[in-house]
Enzyme design. Structure first.
Site, PDB file in Angstrom:
ATOM      1  N   TRP A   1     -36.427   5.003 -22.530  1.00 40.60           N
ATOM      2  CA  TRP A   1     -35.267   4.575 -21.750  1.00 40.60           C
ATOM      3  C   TRP A   1     -34.230   5.690 -21.682  1.00 40.60           C
ATOM      4  O   TRP A   1     -33.550   5.854 -20.674  1.00 40.60           O
ATOM      5  CB  TRP A   1     -34.656   3.326 -22.384  1.00 40.60           C
ATOM      6  CG  TRP A   1     -33.421   2.827 -21.702  1.00 40.60           C
ATOM      7  CD1 TRP A   1     -33.346   1.936 -20.672  1.00 40.60           C
ATOM      8  CD2 TRP A   1     -32.048   3.189 -21.989  1.00 40.60           C
ATOM      9  NE1 TRP A   1     -32.038   1.726 -20.309  1.00 40.60           N
ATOM     10  CE2 TRP A   1     -31.228   2.487 -21.105  1.00 40.60           C
ATOM     11  CE3 TRP A   1     -31.466   4.054 -22.920  1.00 40.60           C
ATOM     12  CZ2 TRP A   1     -29.844   2.608 -21.116  1.00 40.60           C
ATOM     13  CZ3 TRP A   1     -30.085   4.180 -22.931  1.00 40.60           C
ATOM     14  CH2 TRP A   1     -29.284   3.457 -22.045  1.00 40.60           C
ATOM     15  N   HIS A   2     -34.116   6.461 -22.765  1.00 40.49           N
ATOM     16  CA  HIS A   2     -33.095   7.492 -22.814  1.00 40.49           C
ATOM     17  C   HIS A   2     -33.395   8.673 -21.899  1.00 40.49           C
ATOM     18  O   HIS A   2     -32.468   9.389 -21.497  1.00 40.49           O
ATOM     19  CB  HIS A   2     -32.913   7.993 -24.256  1.00 40.49           C
ATOM     20  CG  HIS A   2     -32.100   7.073 -25.100  1.00 40.49           C
ATOM     21  ND1 HIS A   2     -32.640   5.980 -25.747  1.00 40.49           N
ATOM     22  CD2 HIS A   2     -30.778   7.067 -25.406  1.00 40.49           C
ATOM     23  CE1 HIS A   2     -31.681   5.351 -26.412  1.00 40.49           C
ATOM     24  NE2 HIS A   2     -30.553   5.984 -26.230  1.00 40.49           N
ATOM     25  N   GLY A   3     -34.642   8.897 -21.580  1.00 40.85           N
ATOM     26  CA  GLY A   3     -34.925  10.011 -20.686  1.00 40.85           C
ATOM     27  C   GLY A   3     -36.400  10.306 -20.544  1.00 40.85           C
ATOM     28  O   GLY A   3     -37.215   9.912 -21.384  1.00 40.85           O
TER      29      GLY A   3
END
Length: 484
Positions: A325-327
């Site tokens: 989700w963060h990248g």
């Protein structure tokens, strides 16, 4: 528009005056003003992405109504999956397409096949992960019959796009925020003063702690091959305080700003660096995301209801998905995987809920055991942050190998060491203040309990002067989580 910019310092008072002195007690007018202000706030990044935000809002608003009015479960399911697929599809295209295309090309090249994938030259819309998750939770809650669909479009649109939380959270729930949007709000001086106090502390975290740590962390990470092991450790510690000051500072400003308008947002940080194990850390770090994954992924997968195998499987799933989700980078996946490994012993031994209360509640000092636990937890967290900060896996592994070398016992040294000791002192003071205020919602909340008004204002003046004299004003630095 950055919270730590002159533009926002002008924007916020104007919206505040119109909200309380023009709209007054007209709730519909107040909500319309918040909606227009939120879109103006978002347009300052790139006005073209306003239409993506509007489309996402319309999609979930309409599918919510369609699910609510469906006569059969099959109809409801069709509308539900339509929303899920389109939401995740947009997120996938903008955020993950190039990552998957490059990874696929690299994978098949190992078998001697050369593939030249078509890469998309697109800009990641700021805040897309956050407002997409707002909409997904809303749609899921309607599908699960936890809430009813909102029929007032303006109210729903404010829930999705409320400017304090629009670009970096916290990730709100319709069950928490929508009822506040739909009820009349009157000005509360005490609540507004508390909001300003939290905004001030958030600015201190961002401008004094995060931005000062950033210049040293960047110098060390960008030149890690030339650094000693001790310097690399220092760089990782600087990044740990950079990301904490940056993201929790943003959350403080967001919560404080919302409070100015009579709205309470979900708490996003609860002094995570005072955690005694990784499970406690994740109950205190980015709380709105951790709870989102728990409620909408971990529990539906079976949670901890099954045996050890199910708990282990579900733990790895949510942490790897959280990393992703963060990248779109293998470093984030490695970061999530590491945190899953760190938390695994407590999951297997069912000790992950041993530390629910804040450490040393009612006491000034922790016990030796608690201090040791906090140091170990912080060390594991800093180690994992190396992957989060690194540009790629090669850099992360080389950085770590540089730490585990004889030079780790040397004195840290790098080019721009000017004022580094003053920044370290500021970090120590910052953590001391956080420690004293750890039983409150945020570190300086307790100032309001001081009876002497001159003394209260003296403290505010000290914080302001510290920001002025020690803040990094060289350039306006974006918040780290804007890229997610």
């Amino acid at each position: 528009m950055l919270f730590n910019s002159i533009n926002f310092a002008i924007f916020l008072p104007i919206v505040f005056v119109f909200y309380w002195f023009v709209a007054k007690r007209d709730m519909k007018l107040q909500n319309a003003l918040l909606l227009v202000s939120s879109y103006l706030f978002y347009a300052c990044w790139d006005w073209r992405f306003m239409f993506l935000l509007l489309f996402s809002t319309l999609l979930d608003y309409v599918t919510g109504l369609k699910m609510q009015d469906s006569e059969t479960q099959n109809q409801k399911k069709i509308w539900f999956w339509l929303s899920i697929i389109i939401n995740l599809g947009f997120l996938g295209v903008f955020k993950y397409y190039n990552f998957f295309a490059e990874s696929f090309a690299e994978s098949v090249s190992r078998f001697g096949w050369q593939v030249s994938p078509v890469m998309l030259k697109i800009i990641l819309p700021v805040g897309i992960s956050f407002y997409t998750f707002h909409g997904l939770s809303y749609v899921i809650d309607i599908y699960k019959s936890r809430i009813k669909a909102e029929r007032n479009f303006v109210d729903y649109a404010v829930f999705v796009s409320f400017f304090p939380l629009l670009v970096a959270g916290p990730i709100e729930r319709a069950t928490h925020l929508l009822p506040q949007i739909k009820k009349p709000r009157t000005f509360d001086y005490a609540k507004a003063a508390d909001g300003m106090r939290q905004i001030l502390w958030g600015l201190f975290k961002k401008i004094v702690i995060a931005d000062n740590c950033a210049q040293y962390a960047n110098q060390i990470f960008d030149n890690y091959e030339d650094m000693s092991g001790s310097t690399l450790v220092l760089g990782a510690v600087f990044f740990a305080f950079q990301i904490y000051g940056d993201f929790s500072g943003y959350s403080d400003i967001a919560l404080g700003t919302a409070r100015l308008f009579g709205i309470e947002l979900l708490r996003n940080f609860a002094f995570p660096y005072f955690s005694r194990d990784i499970a406690e850390f994740w109950r205190r770090w980015h709380i709105s995301l951790s709870s989102w994954f728990k409620d909408y992924l971990y529990i539906p997968l079976g949670g901890s209801a099954g045996g050890n195998w199910m708990r282990i499987r579900n733990t790895f799933i949510i942490f790897i998905v959280s990393g992703f989700w963060h990248g779109a980078n293998w470093t984030f996946i490695a970061w999530g995987f590491l945190n899953a490994l760190f938390i695994l012993p407590s999951v297997i031994m069912k000790t992950n809920r041993n530390n629910l209360e804040i450490v040393a509640r009612g006491r000034l000092f922790p016990t030796i055991k608690e201090l040791f636990q906090m140091i170990i937890t912080f060390g594991l967290t800093v180690f994992a942050w190396i992957f989060f900060r690194s540009e790629n896996m090669e850099q992360a592994l080389r950085y770590i190998s540089g730490i585990f070398s004889p030079s780790v016992l040397s004195v840290p040294k790098f080019e721009i060491m000017e004022n580094v000791l003053s920044v370290i002192v500021l970090i120590c003071i910052f953590m001391f203040v956080e420690w004293l205020g750890r039983e409150d919602q945020y570190a300086v909340e307790g100032i309001r309990k001081i009876n002497s008004k001159p003394f209260r204002w003296a403290i505010y003046l000290v914080i302001l002067l510290t920001i002025y004299f020690y803040g990094n004003f060289g350039e306006t630095v974006e918040f780290i989580y804007f890229q997610f």
